[in-house]
Each structure stands twice: as C-alpha cells, then as structure tokens.
Design a protein around this motif. Structure first.
Motif, PDB file in Angstrom:
ATOM      1  N   LEU A  77       0.852  -1.192   0.000  1.00 44.01           N
ATOM      2  CA  LEU A  77       0.000   0.000   0.000  1.00 44.01           C
ATOM      3  C   LEU A  77       0.895   1.252   0.000  1.00 44.01           C
ATOM      4  N   LEU A 101       2.902   0.040   3.966  1.00 46.40           N
ATOM      5  CA  LEU A 101       4.208   0.676   4.225  1.00 46.40           C
ATOM      6  C   LEU A 101       4.207   2.032   3.550  1.00 46.40           C
ATOM      7  N   TYR A 102       4.759   3.030   4.178  1.00 44.74           N
ATOM      8  CA  TYR A 102       5.039   4.261   3.437  1.00 44.74           C
ATOM      9  C   TYR A 102       6.478   4.653   3.731  1.00 44.74           C
ATOM     10  N   ASP A 129       4.339  -3.610  -6.413  1.00 39.16           N
ATOM     11  CA  ASP A 129       4.611  -2.200  -6.100  1.00 39.16           C
ATOM     12  C   ASP A 129       5.200  -1.591  -7.368  1.00 39.16           C
ATOM     13  N   LEU A 132      10.448   0.454  -7.370  1.00 35.48           N
ATOM     14  CA  LEU A 132      11.505  -0.158  -6.560  1.00 35.48           C
ATOM     15  C   LEU A 132      12.663   0.838  -6.583  1.00 35.48           C
ATOM     16  N   THR A 134      14.993   2.629  -3.459  1.00 42.77           N
ATOM     17  CA  THR A 134      16.142   2.151  -2.674  1.00 42.77           C
ATOM     18  C   THR A 134      16.019   0.656  -2.412  1.00 42.77           C
ATOM     19  N   GLY A 135      14.789   0.143  -2.529  1.00 46.53           N
ATOM     20  CA  GLY A 135      14.533  -1.265  -2.214  1.00 46.53           C
ATOM     21  C   GLY A 135      14.119  -1.478  -0.767  1.00 46.53           C
ATOM     22  N   GLY A 136      14.127  -0.395   0.029  1.00 51.91           N
ATOM     23  CA  GLY A 136      13.795  -0.535   1.454  1.00 51.91           C
ATOM     24  C   GLY A 136      12.402  -1.103   1.685  1.00 51.91           C
ATOM     25  N   GLY A 200       2.185   6.663  -6.114  1.00 48.37           N
ATOM     26  CA  GLY A 200       0.956   6.722  -5.304  1.00 48.37           C
ATOM     27  C   GLY A 200       0.172   7.990  -5.608  1.00 48.37           C
TER      28      GLY A 200
END
Ligand code: PRP
Ligand code: URA
Length: 207
Positions: A77, A101-102, A129, A132, A134-136, A200
């Motif tokens: 999300l 996650l934000y 998602d 992608l 930083t990939g965090g 988003g």
C-alpha cells in the motif's frame, strides 16, 4: 535469483505514456492496470499444471489446469494497489493480501502500518509495487512475508533503479524480480530517474 525485464512493445509503449508528466490520473491508473495484466502473462508462464478428467461435448479427455493453491496477490500500500485489478483479470480467483508501508519523507525508511494475508503459506505470492527505488520497502515487505512463513515470493514492479534491484538481490536472493524497466538511478531524494514521479500520488490524484 532471476531479474526479468518484460520488453514487450505494448508494455514499453504504455509505460512511456505513464512516464509523461502530462498524463492524467485516470489514464495513468488505466495504463498501470493494463501493464500489470500484460506482465501477469509472463510472470505466470511457469505455473505448474495438473491434468483433470473432463468431458467435452464429444469425448472424455485429461485437461490441464493450474495446480496447487490459488495465487495470492499482495500489494504494498498504497501504490501496489494499482497493479491488483490487472492481475485479477487474469486470475479472478486469486487471493489478496495487503502490506501497508510508506516511505518516511526525511529518512526514506519504510514505515509499517498494516499486514493481512490469507491462510496457506505454500501459496505463490505476487508482491506488487510499481516503484523499486532504494529497495527498502520491498525488502521490508519480503522480510514480513518470510517471517510469517511465506517462501514462494515474486516481486512485481513497473520501474526499478539498479540500487533497488541490488538491495533485493542481496537481501532476498531467492526472490525473482519482474520489471517493465530498469532505470538509470536515484536522485538526491531517492526518486527514480527518469522514473515517473510519485506513483501513489499519480494513481490516487493526491498531489
Ligand atoms: C513508494 C513506492 C514504494 C516505495 C519505493 O511508496 O510505491 O512502496 O515508495 O521506495 P523504496 O524502494 O525507496 O522503499 P510511498 O512510500 O510513496 O507510499 P505510497 O504508495 O503510500 O504513496
Ligand atoms: N516512490 C515513488 O513513487 N517514486 C519514486 O521514484 C521513488 C519512490
């Protein structure tokens, strides 16, 4: 494991329209769904089949059907939601999980707020998602899925940076990554370049 870049001309054409800053929210959302559906065709190419007895109007036969438990589509999300409908068109009986996650605007670290998955840890998870960076966020989502017992995970993104791909490959080498494009890198705020901006915000019209 493997990095798959889906270079089909339809995907590339639609992605170019999405990248254009003049593209409307409505069009952006529509194109994301269409690309997700086209990517879904490639992502599911190796699903195992089992043969079942059926009867056509003319005779009995052993007919191939997708084997095992239903796939689970898991959007991160909010932006990952934009890829769900396209994949659901291909797999209407798929289950849906959610991971909230934000990315903190200052630190760019993923901030967790929601997790809900269906039963059946052996299911294939398609984690979606569009971005992608930083990939965090992707690594955090995969950590949570693994901690919950899911191990068969594919990461489905639209656009990635080399840094994001490297992070996932280092932390989760067994997860296959599917992309429409591998971009040049990140800017000083960790936005993908050339990218498409804030996915988003462009999907939901929040900026
Ligand atoms: C965006 C995007 C990813 C994340 C990518 O979400 O959809 O989840 O950032 O960045 P990373 O690879 O550096 O973690 P965002 O935090 O903007 O939340 P939103 O989807 O709710 O807008
Ligand atoms: N999140 C986005 O939506 N876009 C980026 O380029 C990076 C993170």
């Amino acid at each position: 494991m493997a990095l798959h870049i889906i270079e089909h001309p339809l995907v590339q054409h639609k992605l170019s329209i999405m990248r254009d800053k003049e593209t409307s929210t409505m069009k952006f959302r529509e194109l994301l769904q269409e690309i997700a559906m086209l990517m879904g065709y490639e992502i599911t190419r190796d699903l195992p089949l089992a043969y079942e007895d059926i009867e056509t109007p003319l005779m009995k036969m052993k007919a191939p059907k997708i084997a095992g438990k239903k796939v689970v589509i898991v959007p991160i999300l909010r932006a990952g939601l934009g890829m769900v409908d396209g994949l659901m068109k291909l797999m209407p009986s798929a289950r849906i999980g959610h991971i909230g996650l934000y990315r903190d605007e200052e630190t760019c670290q993923p901030m967790f707020y929601y997790y809900k998955m269906p039963a059946g840890k052996e299911r294939l998870v398609l984690l979606t998602d569009p971005m992608l960076a930083t990939g965090g966020s992707a690594c955090d989502a995969i950590d949570r899925l693994k901690a919950d017992g899911f191990s068969n995970i594919r990461l489905v993104c639209l656009v990635a940076s080399p840094e994001g791909v490297k992070a996932v490959q280092q932390q989760h080498p067994e997860v296959d990554i599917y992309l429409a494009a591998l971009d040049e890198g990140l800017n000083e705020k960790n936005y993908i370049l050339p990218g498409l901006g804030d996915a988003g915000d462009r999907i939901f019209g929040t900026r």
